[in-house]
Enzyme design. Structure first.
Site, PDB file in Angstrom:
ATOM      1  N   SER A 118     -13.694 -32.776 -14.466  1.00 31.03           N
ATOM      2  CA  SER A 118     -14.525 -31.566 -14.419  1.00 31.03           C
ATOM      3  C   SER A 118     -15.912 -31.919 -14.923  1.00 31.03           C
ATOM      4  O   SER A 118     -16.078 -32.478 -16.004  1.00 31.03           O
ATOM      5  CB  SER A 118     -13.890 -30.441 -15.227  1.00 31.03           C
ATOM      6  OG  SER A 118     -13.609 -30.840 -16.542  1.00 31.03           O
ATOM      7  N   GLY A 174     -18.541 -29.833 -15.331  1.00 34.97           N
ATOM      8  CA  GLY A 174     -19.303 -28.643 -15.732  1.00 34.97           C
ATOM      9  C   GLY A 174     -19.801 -27.892 -14.516  1.00 34.97           C
ATOM     10  O   GLY A 174     -19.043 -27.675 -13.559  1.00 34.97           O
ATOM     11  N   GLY A 200     -19.026 -28.826 -10.825  1.00 34.81           N
ATOM     12  CA  GLY A 200     -17.706 -28.693 -10.218  1.00 34.81           C
ATOM     13  C   GLY A 200     -16.775 -29.832 -10.552  1.00 34.81           C
ATOM     14  O   GLY A 200     -16.790 -30.344 -11.667  1.00 34.81           O
ATOM     15  N   GLY A 239     -12.100 -24.834 -17.982  1.00 37.03           N
ATOM     16  CA  GLY A 239     -11.285 -26.035 -17.738  1.00 37.03           C
ATOM     17  C   GLY A 239      -9.806 -25.693 -17.602  1.00 37.03           C
ATOM     18  O   GLY A 239      -9.100 -26.270 -16.764  1.00 37.03           O
ATOM     19  N   ASP A 240      -9.331 -24.752 -18.427  1.00 37.67           N
ATOM     20  CA  ASP A 240      -7.929 -24.357 -18.352  1.00 37.67           C
ATOM     21  C   ASP A 240      -7.642 -23.639 -17.029  1.00 37.67           C
ATOM     22  O   ASP A 240      -6.565 -23.805 -16.445  1.00 37.67           O
ATOM     23  CB  ASP A 240      -7.568 -23.449 -19.538  1.00 37.67           C
ATOM     24  CG  ASP A 240      -7.814 -24.141 -20.878  1.00 37.67           C
ATOM     25  OD1 ASP A 240      -7.678 -25.378 -20.935  1.00 37.67           O
ATOM     26  OD2 ASP A 240      -8.151 -23.451 -21.853  1.00 37.67           O
TER      27      ASP A 240
END
Lengths: 310, 310
Positions: free
Chosen positions: A217, A219, A222, A248-249
């Site tokens: 990831s 930020g 994408g 992120g989760d």
């Protein structure tokens, strides 16, 4: 059923204050509480997408009881947390209403005794028999061996259950050696793991260390996926404004849900990016904005194949 | 029995961190918890001095349950807290280990319903019948009328029980009108009440507004007492280094204990100053150092009569 593991669950507390000044006394104007720890966040998003999810890990003390009480109210989530003597940690996020910035205070978590760690491993192996996929998420509480994730990855592989590992530092490094199906580091975690700040190169290095696939990831830019089936970048349409807590989760939930539905990689990545961006846009940290999600799914996410042999 | 009233009890949490920086994420290295709210602190010191103490006020939710559980372990303290639907507030003190400075975050407290406030008043009047003295301490939670302390002072006076009021702002202003036996403001609270920054003059003004006696705490300079029996200053031998958290509550305990033992004012003040200084010196915030207390009692506190008609 999808299984998520959160060894260091938390009671996430958010305080709103008017201007945080070190060494001063502050009146908290608003208090909110919710179950926390990456695996519980992933489970909540999966349940909102319509999946049956079972959560395990540890919970103890009055804070653990509050976490479990909150979980009973979440439709689609089954609580299979294992009791521990110590108290589940709190995390306190202090939101400065003047600037919107957040200051985070994270308790270390309860000391887990060897007998408790053994009890968890037994419960985990039992739960694997009914699981379509498993996600191992977050930090380790004191007392759990640093190589814990390697053992949990091996058990999942032995049971034929696809396993996603989302952690950092030494627990990630050790867990990789057991060859998880997927890891989802952010750019910093990937650089710490591999020593390379170039995401393509670092993701490739992480695959050589044991991960079958790597979804990094990046930020606002994408996701970058490096897999045996190919390489892709997936990005939201434009910079998304809001609170990145939990983004992120949500991406992990999107990847897992696409995995159990046997979607092709570009569709999994679209779902993960849309959920992630819809989480940044939601007014409450860690929730996702369903309308934004549907809209992004429909036409907002650009997935492009990358050059280079996988 | 001495009765202490804490309408806004708290679960006091202390976090130690390595350098508090706004907008950053911090690992808490040590977590400690104890029952809080001024009246509970006063009760703990009174019990340590050998008095039988009953505590009342409100407690609710899981935080309230934790407060009550901690209280069961304190010898000499009887728990007569009245249950409320809302959760007892938390206070979080973040101690920066690099500088020793503390940043305080105080939750507002549970909303108290009118029926709960009525239930408390009934319980309070019953408890007064067995009390040798009562202390009304601290802030009011939401829902309790701002004139609450005036009613509680009146009930104590009607029952013939000496009453000490230790609060600030509008609750203090309103409470004074009901003529409490003693108030213990600090210099800021006294200035806010009377408009005067000269402690002698301000204390005299507070007596005119209704307090029979005023003992003002002047920080490191000790106490100033303005009473119908005379005026005194009581000061520790030299500047005392340490953490002033709870020093005011220890002074209240000293004054109450001297009152129920019918000590002359200079002895009450000596005890209050010695307890207060021994609290500043103690390694744990809010506890007192018994050896320091005994030593200060013996020869460390200077009490001097002040000129001027009381």
């Amino acid at each position: 059923m999808i299984l998520t593991v959160t060894l260091n669950t938390a009671l996430d507390i958010t305080y709103r204050v008017q201007g945080l000044r070190p060494h001063a006394s502050h009146r908290v104007t608003e208090v909110t509480e919710r179950p926390g720890g990456k695996g519980l966040n992933v489970a909540r998003v999966l349940a909102a997408l319509g999946h049956e999810v079972t959560v395990t890990g540890f919970a103890g003390g009055t804070t653990g009881a509050v976490v479990r009480e909150h979980l009973t109210g979440v439709h689609g989530v089954t609580d299979a947390l294992v009791p521990v003597e110590g108290a589940t940690r709190r995390t306190v996020a202090v939101v400065d209403e003047r600037t919107g910035d957040t200051t985070q205070l994270n308790e270390p978590g309860p000391a887990v005794a060897p007998a408790e760690w053994n009890a968890f491993q037994g419960a985990y192996e039992d739960l694997l028999t009914g699981a379509a996929a498993v996600a191992l998420c977050g930090s380790l509480p004191p007392g759990v061996p640093v190589g814990a994730y390697a053992g949990l990855v091996r058990a999942a592989r032995a049971a034929g259950v696809p396993v996603l590992l989302d952690t950092s530092g030494e627990p990630l490094r050790r867990g990789l050696a057991a060859r998880p199906d997927l890891i989802k580091p952010n750019a910093d975690e990937l650089a710490e793991l591999t020593g390379s700040h170039e995401p393509q190169r670092a993701a490739q290095a992480a695959r050589r260390r044991g991960a079958r696939s790597v979804v990094a990831s990046l930020g606002p830019e994408g996701l970058l996926a490096v897999t045996p089936e190919g390489r892709w970048r997936a990005a939201p349409p434009a910079h998304v404004h809001g609170n990145p807590t939990g983004a992120g989760d949500s991406a992990v939930a999107g990847l897992l849900s696409g995995l159990v539905e046997h979607l092709p990689w570009p569709d999994r990545l679209t779902r993960a990016v849309a959920l992630s961006a819809a989480t940044v846009r939601a007014p409450v940290a860690g929730e996702f904005d369903r309308a934004a999600y549907e809209e992004l799914l429909g036409r907002g996410v650009a997935v492009t194949a990358e050059a280079g042999a996988a």
